[in-house]
Design an enzyme around this catalytic site. Structure first.
Site, PDB file in Angstrom:
ATOM      1  N   SER A 129     -44.371  15.168  37.175  1.00  0.00           N
ATOM      2  CA  SER A 129     -44.548  16.388  37.974  1.00  0.00           C
ATOM      3  C   SER A 129     -44.410  16.050  39.450  1.00  0.00           C
ATOM      4  O   SER A 129     -44.998  15.078  39.922  1.00  0.00           O
ATOM      5  CB  SER A 129     -45.963  16.957  37.773  1.00  0.00           C
ATOM      6  OG  SER A 129     -46.305  17.062  36.404  1.00  0.00           O
ATOM      7  N   ILE A 162     -54.921  10.714  50.008  1.00  0.00           N
ATOM      8  CA  ILE A 162     -54.651  11.302  51.324  1.00  0.00           C
ATOM      9  C   ILE A 162     -55.891  12.087  51.769  1.00  0.00           C
ATOM     10  O   ILE A 162     -56.434  12.884  51.008  1.00  0.00           O
ATOM     11  CB  ILE A 162     -53.422  12.242  51.212  1.00  0.00           C
ATOM     12  CG1 ILE A 162     -52.172  11.445  50.837  1.00  0.00           C
ATOM     13  CG2 ILE A 162     -53.189  13.046  52.476  1.00  0.00           C
ATOM     14  CD1 ILE A 162     -51.741  10.417  51.861  1.00  0.00           C
ATOM     15  N   GLY A 203     -40.789   0.978  45.132  1.00  0.00           N
ATOM     16  CA  GLY A 203     -39.923   1.885  45.889  1.00  0.00           C
ATOM     17  C   GLY A 203     -38.739   2.477  45.158  1.00  0.00           C
ATOM     18  O   GLY A 203     -37.758   2.864  45.786  1.00  0.00           O
ATOM     19  N   SER A 204     -38.820   2.611  43.828  1.00  0.00           N
ATOM     20  CA  SER A 204     -37.640   3.163  43.134  1.00  0.00           C
ATOM     21  C   SER A 204     -37.460   4.652  43.433  1.00  0.00           C
ATOM     22  O   SER A 204     -36.328   5.137  43.492  1.00  0.00           O
ATOM     23  CB  SER A 204     -37.703   2.903  41.627  1.00  0.00           C
ATOM     24  OG  SER A 204     -38.709   3.675  41.021  1.00  0.00           O
ATOM     25  N   ASN A 205     -38.530   5.392  43.656  1.00  0.00           N
ATOM     26  CA  ASN A 205     -38.373   6.804  44.035  1.00  0.00           C
ATOM     27  C   ASN A 205     -37.831   6.931  45.458  1.00  0.00           C
ATOM     28  O   ASN A 205     -37.037   7.819  45.750  1.00  0.00           O
ATOM     29  CB  ASN A 205     -39.697   7.559  43.882  1.00  0.00           C
ATOM     30  CG  ASN A 205     -39.940   7.957  42.437  1.00  0.00           C
ATOM     31  OD1 ASN A 205     -39.271   8.847  41.911  1.00  0.00           O
ATOM     32  ND2 ASN A 205     -40.867   7.265  41.773  1.00  0.00           N
ATOM     33  N   ASN A 248     -45.952  14.840  46.290  1.00  0.00           N
ATOM     34  CA  ASN A 248     -46.261  13.634  45.522  1.00  0.00           C
ATOM     35  C   ASN A 248     -45.568  13.728  44.174  1.00  0.00           C
ATOM     36  O   ASN A 248     -45.287  14.826  43.696  1.00  0.00           O
ATOM     37  CB  ASN A 248     -47.782  13.525  45.318  1.00  0.00           C
ATOM     38  CG  ASN A 248     -48.182  12.268  44.569  1.00  0.00           C
ATOM     39  OD1 ASN A 248     -47.637  11.191  44.818  1.00  0.00           O
ATOM     40  ND2 ASN A 248     -49.111  12.391  43.634  1.00  0.00           N
ATOM     41  N   MET A 273     -50.515   4.286  47.099  1.00  0.00           N
ATOM     42  CA  MET A 273     -51.753   4.047  46.360  1.00  0.00           C
ATOM     43  C   MET A 273     -52.983   4.229  47.247  1.00  0.00           C
ATOM     44  O   MET A 273     -53.806   3.324  47.396  1.00  0.00           O
ATOM     45  CB  MET A 273     -51.733   2.635  45.744  1.00  0.00           C
ATOM     46  CG  MET A 273     -50.590   2.417  44.777  1.00  0.00           C
ATOM     47  SD  MET A 273     -50.524   3.660  43.475  1.00  0.00           S
ATOM     48  CE  MET A 273     -51.895   3.121  42.474  1.00  0.00           C
ATOM     49  N   ARG A 274     -53.072   5.394  47.810  1.00  0.00           N
ATOM     50  CA  ARG A 274     -54.248   5.693  48.635  1.00  0.00           C
ATOM     51  C   ARG A 274     -54.403   7.198  48.633  1.00  0.00           C
ATOM     52  O   ARG A 274     -53.405   7.917  48.754  1.00  0.00           O
ATOM     53  CB  ARG A 274     -53.984   5.199  50.061  1.00  0.00           C
ATOM     54  CG  ARG A 274     -55.182   5.299  50.934  1.00  0.00           C
ATOM     55  CD  ARG A 274     -54.917   4.834  52.343  1.00  0.00           C
ATOM     56  NE  ARG A 274     -56.181   4.740  53.047  1.00  0.00           N
ATOM     57  CZ  ARG A 274     -56.858   5.793  53.498  1.00  0.00           C
ATOM     58  NH1 ARG A 274     -56.369   7.002  53.368  1.00  0.00           N
ATOM     59  NH2 ARG A 274     -58.027   5.622  54.103  1.00  0.00           N
ATOM     60  N   ASP A 328     -54.052  14.851  42.520  1.00  0.00           N
ATOM     61  CA  ASP A 328     -53.024  15.360  41.595  1.00  0.00           C
ATOM     62  C   ASP A 328     -53.303  16.803  41.163  1.00  0.00           C
ATOM     63  O   ASP A 328     -53.024  17.175  40.016  1.00  0.00           O
ATOM     64  CB  ASP A 328     -52.889  14.443  40.356  1.00  0.00           C
ATOM     65  CG  ASP A 328     -52.571  13.003  40.737  1.00  0.00           C
ATOM     66  OD1 ASP A 328     -51.799  12.802  41.684  1.00  0.00           O
ATOM     67  OD2 ASP A 328     -53.100  12.079  40.095  1.00  0.00           O
TER      68      ASP A 328
HETATM   69  C1  GRF Z   1     -44.200   6.134  39.908  1.00  0.00           C
HETATM   70  O1  GRF Z   1     -44.489   5.988  38.560  1.00  0.00           O
HETATM   71  C2  GRF Z   1     -44.809   7.416  40.417  1.00  0.00           C
HETATM   72  O2  GRF Z   1     -44.857   8.421  39.464  1.00  0.00           O
HETATM   73  C3  GRF Z   1     -46.204   6.992  40.787  1.00  0.00           C
HETATM   74  O3  GRF Z   1     -46.068   5.690  41.280  1.00  0.00           O
HETATM   75  C4  GRF Z   1     -44.883   5.088  40.769  1.00  0.00           C
HETATM   76  C5  GRF Z   1     -44.058   4.688  41.944  1.00  0.00           C
HETATM   77  O4  GRF Z   1     -42.930   3.948  41.575  1.00  0.00           O
HETATM   78  N1  GRF Z   1     -46.780   7.938  41.714  1.00  0.00           N
HETATM   79  P1  GRF Z   1     -41.874   3.512  42.651  1.00  0.00           P
HETATM   80  O5  GRF Z   1     -42.595   2.640  43.681  1.00  0.00           O
HETATM   81  O6  GRF Z   1     -41.274   4.747  43.264  1.00  0.00           O
HETATM   82  O7  GRF Z   1     -40.852   2.713  41.892  1.00  0.00           O
END
Ligand code: GRF
Length: 206
Positions: free
Chosen positions: A140, A97, A17-19, A111, A94-95, A149
C-alpha cells in the site's frame, strides 16, 4: 504533456533503496515530471547513499539517534522548507515521523508499506501475514498521518500467498509490486491528480 516547472521531491530512506531506484528510474524515463532534490538518511551505513551519489543526487545524513523527540523532525522541516520540497517520499525510512514534520507537510508525505493496509501495520509486515495465515498479501502507498501506517491509502496491489512461501519469497514478490505502485503514486501527486475526501483519496476526482 506540458513540461512545466518540475516539482521538487525529497526521499527519506534508511536501507538498500530499491524503491528510491524505482522512483528515480521513472523520473529518468520521463514518466514523472519531477526531480529528486535530496536524499535524507538517518543511517550513515545505508546502501541507498552510494546509489544516490552515483546518480548525482545530493545526500544528507541526519542521524536521529540520541535526539530528543521532535528534534529530528524540526531539523528536517527547516531543511525541506528551505529547499522548496513539495513531496516527501518515505522509502524504507526506519523512523516514525513526528508531528512537526506532519504538520508542516500535510498530505505531502507518502509512505509505502508491504501489506494490504489496514492489515499488518508496523514492522515485519510480510512475516505477520505469513504467521496469520493470510492468503492474500500485498503493498500500500499511503499519505502519512500521526499514526503508524494509518494514513489515507493512495494505491494498493494484492499479491497471493503461495503455500510454500517464506518471508523472503513473499517479500520479493511484494517488492516487485512496490516498484510499480510507488512511482505511479508519485506521478499522480506530481500531476495534481490526487484529492482527499475524508480519508478517501480520489484519483482524478473518482
Ligand atoms: C520495503 O519493503 C518497503 O515496503 C518498506 O521498507 C522496504 C524498503 O525497501 N517500507 P527498499 O529500501 O526501498 O529496497
Amino acid at each position: 504533456m506540458k513540461e512545466g516547472i518540475k516539482k521538487k521531491l525529497a526521499v527519506l530512506a534508511s536501507g538498500r533503496g530499491s524503491n528510491f531506484v524505482a522512483i528515480h528510474d521513472a523520473i529518468e524515463r520521463g514518466d514523472i515530471n519531477a526531480e529528486i532534490d535530496i536524499l535524507i538518511t538517518n543511517k550513515p551505513s545505508a546502501g541507498v547513499i552510494d546509489i544516490a551519489k552515483k546518480r548525482n543526487i545530493e545526500v544528507r545524513v541526519m542521524e536521529s539517534k540520541g535526539l530528543v523527540a521532535g528534534e529530528f523532525d524540526r531539523k528536517a522541516v527547516e531543511l525541506l522548507t528551505e529547499r522548496g520540497i513539495e513531496l516527501i517520499i518515505l522509502a524504507g525510512f526506519m523512523r516514525i515521523i513526528g508531528m512537526p514534520l506532519i504538520e508542516a507537510f500535510p498530505l505531502r508525505i507518502m509512505n509505502i508499506h508491504p501489506s494490504l493496509l489496514p492489515a499488518f501495520k508496523g514492522l515485519d509486515a510480510q512475516k505477520q501475514a505469513l504467521e496469520y495465515g493470510a492468503k492474500i498479501a500485498g503493498c500500500s502507498v499511503h499519505f502519512v498521518d500521526e499514526g503508524v501506517d494509518t494514513g489515507p491509502i493512495i494505491l494498493q496491489r494484492a499479491v497471493p500467498v503461495a503455500a510454500n512461501d517464506t518471508v523472503e519469497t513473499l517479500s520479493e514478490r511484494i517488492l516487485a509490486e512496490e516498484h510499480l505502485i510507488y512511482p505511479e503514486a508519485v506521478k499522480l501527486f506530481v500531476e495534481d491528480r490526487l484529492q482527499i475526501d475524508g480519508r478517501t483519496v480520489l484519483i482524478d476526482g473518482k
